[in-house]
Write a protein that holds these residues in place. Structure first.
Motif, PDB file in Angstrom:
ATOM      1  N   LEU A 148      40.957  33.419  44.607  1.00 29.11           N
ATOM      2  CA  LEU A 148      40.226  34.992  44.497  1.00 29.11           C
ATOM      3  C   LEU A 148      39.192  34.954  43.597  1.00 29.11           C
ATOM      4  O   LEU A 148      39.343  34.265  42.487  1.00 29.11           O
ATOM      5  CB  LEU A 148      41.084  36.187  44.418  1.00 29.11           C
ATOM      6  N   LEU A 149      37.861  34.928  44.114  1.00 28.76           N
ATOM      7  CA  LEU A 149      36.429  35.310  43.345  1.00 28.76           C
ATOM      8  C   LEU A 149      36.418  36.624  42.772  1.00 28.76           C
ATOM      9  O   LEU A 149      35.881  36.680  41.671  1.00 28.76           O
ATOM     10  CB  LEU A 149      35.558  34.719  44.145  1.00 28.76           C
ATOM     11  N   ILE A 150      36.322  37.403  43.950  1.00 29.59           N
ATOM     12  CA  ILE A 150      36.050  38.768  43.540  1.00 29.59           C
ATOM     13  C   ILE A 150      36.676  39.718  44.564  1.00 29.59           C
ATOM     14  O   ILE A 150      36.932  39.545  45.622  1.00 29.59           O
ATOM     15  CB  ILE A 150      34.857  39.070  43.343  1.00 29.59           C
ATOM     16  N   GLN A 151      36.992  40.935  44.286  1.00 27.45           N
ATOM     17  CA  GLN A 151      37.418  41.922  45.019  1.00 27.45           C
ATOM     18  C   GLN A 151      36.963  43.181  44.558  1.00 27.45           C
ATOM     19  O   GLN A 151      36.575  43.714  43.495  1.00 27.45           O
ATOM     20  CB  GLN A 151      38.875  42.132  44.632  1.00 27.45           C
ATOM     21  N   PHE A 152      36.543  43.910  45.829  1.00 27.61           N
ATOM     22  CA  PHE A 152      35.851  45.076  45.931  1.00 27.61           C
ATOM     23  C   PHE A 152      36.861  46.338  46.568  1.00 27.61           C
ATOM     24  O   PHE A 152      37.452  46.072  47.035  1.00 27.61           O
ATOM     25  CB  PHE A 152      34.592  45.077  46.812  1.00 27.61           C
ATOM     26  N   GLN A 153      36.718  47.431  45.674  1.00 23.77           N
ATOM     27  CA  GLN A 153      37.184  48.711  46.399  1.00 23.77           C
ATOM     28  C   GLN A 153      36.118  49.565  46.724  1.00 23.77           C
ATOM     29  O   GLN A 153      35.480  50.067  45.589  1.00 23.77           O
ATOM     30  CB  GLN A 153      38.204  49.311  45.510  1.00 23.77           C
ATOM     31  N   ASN A 154      35.915  49.903  48.145  1.00 21.59           N
ATOM     32  CA  ASN A 154      34.581  50.443  48.377  1.00 21.59           C
ATOM     33  C   ASN A 154      33.372  49.713  47.940  1.00 21.59           C
ATOM     34  O   ASN A 154      33.367  48.510  48.138  1.00 21.59           O
ATOM     35  CB  ASN A 154      34.601  51.893  47.949  1.00 21.59           C
ATOM     36  N   ASN A 155      32.559  50.086  47.139  1.00 21.49           N
ATOM     37  CA  ASN A 155      31.473  49.511  46.564  1.00 21.49           C
ATOM     38  C   ASN A 155      31.691  49.083  45.113  1.00 21.49           C
ATOM     39  O   ASN A 155      30.590  48.560  44.403  1.00 21.49           O
ATOM     40  CB  ASN A 155      30.000  50.224  46.713  1.00 21.49           C
ATOM     41  N   GLY A 156      32.796  49.090  44.495  1.00 19.72           N
ATOM     42  CA  GLY A 156      33.045  48.991  43.201  1.00 19.72           C
ATOM     43  C   GLY A 156      33.687  47.807  42.903  1.00 19.72           C
ATOM     44  O   GLY A 156      34.804  47.466  43.707  1.00 19.72           O
ATOM     45  N   VAL A 157      33.541  46.967  41.809  1.00 15.32           N
ATOM     46  CA  VAL A 157      34.336  45.703  41.576  1.00 15.32           C
ATOM     47  C   VAL A 157      35.629  46.160  40.926  1.00 15.32           C
ATOM     48  O   VAL A 157      35.546  46.748  40.003  1.00 15.32           O
ATOM     49  CB  VAL A 157      33.317  44.908  40.828  1.00 15.32           C
ATOM     50  N   VAL A 158      36.643  45.618  41.549  1.00 15.28           N
ATOM     51  CA  VAL A 158      38.026  45.780  41.037  1.00 15.28           C
ATOM     52  C   VAL A 158      38.374  44.450  39.943  1.00 15.28           C
ATOM     53  O   VAL A 158      39.106  44.732  38.960  1.00 15.28           O
ATOM     54  CB  VAL A 158      39.160  45.856  41.979  1.00 15.28           C
ATOM     55  N   ASP A 159      38.195  43.331  40.416  1.00 19.20           N
ATOM     56  CA  ASP A 159      38.501  42.270  39.771  1.00 19.20           C
ATOM     57  C   ASP A 159      37.588  41.033  40.222  1.00 19.20           C
ATOM     58  O   ASP A 159      37.233  40.740  41.490  1.00 19.20           O
ATOM     59  CB  ASP A 159      39.919  41.818  40.199  1.00 19.20           C
ATOM     60  N   ASP A 160      36.844  40.768  39.118  1.00 15.28           N
ATOM     61  CA  ASP A 160      35.943  39.546  39.080  1.00 15.28           C
ATOM     62  C   ASP A 160      36.198  38.430  38.119  1.00 15.28           C
ATOM     63  O   ASP A 160      35.334  37.555  37.414  1.00 15.28           O
ATOM     64  CB  ASP A 160      34.475  39.779  39.286  1.00 15.28           C
ATOM     65  N   SER A 161      37.450  38.408  37.479  1.00 14.44           N
ATOM     66  CA  SER A 161      37.628  37.665  36.547  1.00 14.44           C
ATOM     67  C   SER A 161      37.691  35.995  36.684  1.00 14.44           C
ATOM     68  O   SER A 161      37.550  35.412  35.786  1.00 14.44           O
ATOM     69  CB  SER A 161      39.179  37.917  35.994  1.00 14.44           C
ATOM     70  N   GLN A 162      37.727  35.760  38.094  1.00 14.01           N
ATOM     71  CA  GLN A 162      37.481  34.241  38.220  1.00 14.01           C
ATOM     72  C   GLN A 162      36.373  33.920  39.098  1.00 14.01           C
ATOM     73  O   GLN A 162      36.215  32.640  39.709  1.00 14.01           O
ATOM     74  CB  GLN A 162      38.743  33.728  39.061  1.00 14.01           C
ATOM     75  N   LEU A 163      35.410  34.940  38.896  1.00  6.45           N
ATOM     76  CA  LEU A 163      34.135  34.593  39.313  1.00  6.45           C
ATOM     77  C   LEU A 163      33.129  34.056  38.332  1.00  6.45           C
ATOM     78  O   LEU A 163      32.948  34.445  37.290  1.00  6.45           O
ATOM     79  CB  LEU A 163      33.402  35.726  39.800  1.00  6.45           C
ATOM     80  N   PRO A 164      32.428  32.630  38.587  1.00  2.00           N
ATOM     81  CA  PRO A 164      31.488  31.908  37.523  1.00  2.00           C
ATOM     82  C   PRO A 164      30.262  32.739  37.778  1.00  2.00           C
ATOM     83  O   PRO A 164      29.330  32.284  38.207  1.00  2.00           O
ATOM     84  CB  PRO A 164      31.557  30.719  38.214  1.00  2.00           C
TER      85      PRO A 164
END
Lengths: 117, 115
Positions: free
Chosen positions: A45-61
């Motif tokens: 997982l790189l990034i997770q959105f809920q609607n237009n908000g970021v929920v988790d981007d902890s592994q996104l460089p």
């Protein structure tokens, strides 16, 4: 119903160039995910959105990767500048919004195969 | 954090033979387990899932998996495979943290069916 759409399906670029991927989730799915799948490994997982908000981007460089989901529907993932190790399949998935007692299936698109030379 | 280990990176079997793909996960309070299949040049498709209830879950195409809490395993089995089962299989564990559902995948097992 239509599935998760992704484009392009294939992309070849040189290192230090930039690239963008597009994803259209299943209609009504509030949650959208971007995964990176390196050859021989499981999706990460790189990034997770809920609607237009970021929920988790902890592994996104974040120094080179960015993603957005304007209006809470389509999403784009960008890499700038690309490195050789970014060669992978980038998968987009969507699901209904999770609730504490319900686990919803993630539906995956066909992916974009990126080759960085 | 959750983690998943698939013990075999490749499994070759003959057509109509039985097969078992092994999956172990790290323990947690609530465990939700999945098997996904990826056919060549396609995206991942859900094969089966364990959320609660019966520990034995089945798919429509003859696969089954058993949740074993004491051994922290969720092995996938099929009594008789077909050429069309050739694909990569991913085991995954899901957790919900602060309203976000996170799916963690194993590294995959490539199933090759020989005629």
């Amino acid at each position: 119903e239509a599935g998760v759409a992704q484009s392009p399906r294939y992309k070849i670029i040189e290192k230090r160039q930039s690239v963008a991927f597009w994803c259209n989730p299943i209609s009504g799915h509030a949650t959208l995910y971007w995964y990176q799948q390196i050859l021989g490994q499981g999706p990460k997982l790189l990034i997770q959105f809920q609607n237009n908000g970021v929920v988790d981007d902890s592994q996104l460089p974040k120094d080179r990767f960015s993603a957005e989901r304007l209006k809470g529907v389509d999403s784009t993932l960008k890499i700038q500048p690309a490195k050789l190790e970014d060669s992978a399949v980038y998968l987009c998935a969507s699901s209904l919004a999770p609730r504490s007692t319900n686990i919803y299936e993630q539906y995956f698109g066909p992916g974009t195969r990126l080759t960085v030379t | 954090a959750q983690s998943v280990t698939q013990l075999d990176s490749q499994v070759p079997v003959f057509e109509e033979a039985p097969v078992e793909l092994r999956c172990n996960y790290s323990s947690s309070v609530s465990v939700y387990l999945f098997w996904y299949v990826q056919y060549p040049n396609q995206g991942l498709q859900l094969l089966l899932k364990y959320l609660s209830g019966s520990t034995l879950v089945e798919s429509i195409n003859g696969f089954e998996a058993e949740f074993n809490k004491s051994q922290t395993s969720f092995h996938l089995r099929k009594p008789s495979v077909h050429i069309s089962d050739t694909a990569e299989y991913f085991c995954a564990v899901s957790e919900v943290i602060q309203g976000a559902q996170k799916l963690v995948f194993g590294q995959g097992t490539r199933l090759t069916i020989n005629p």
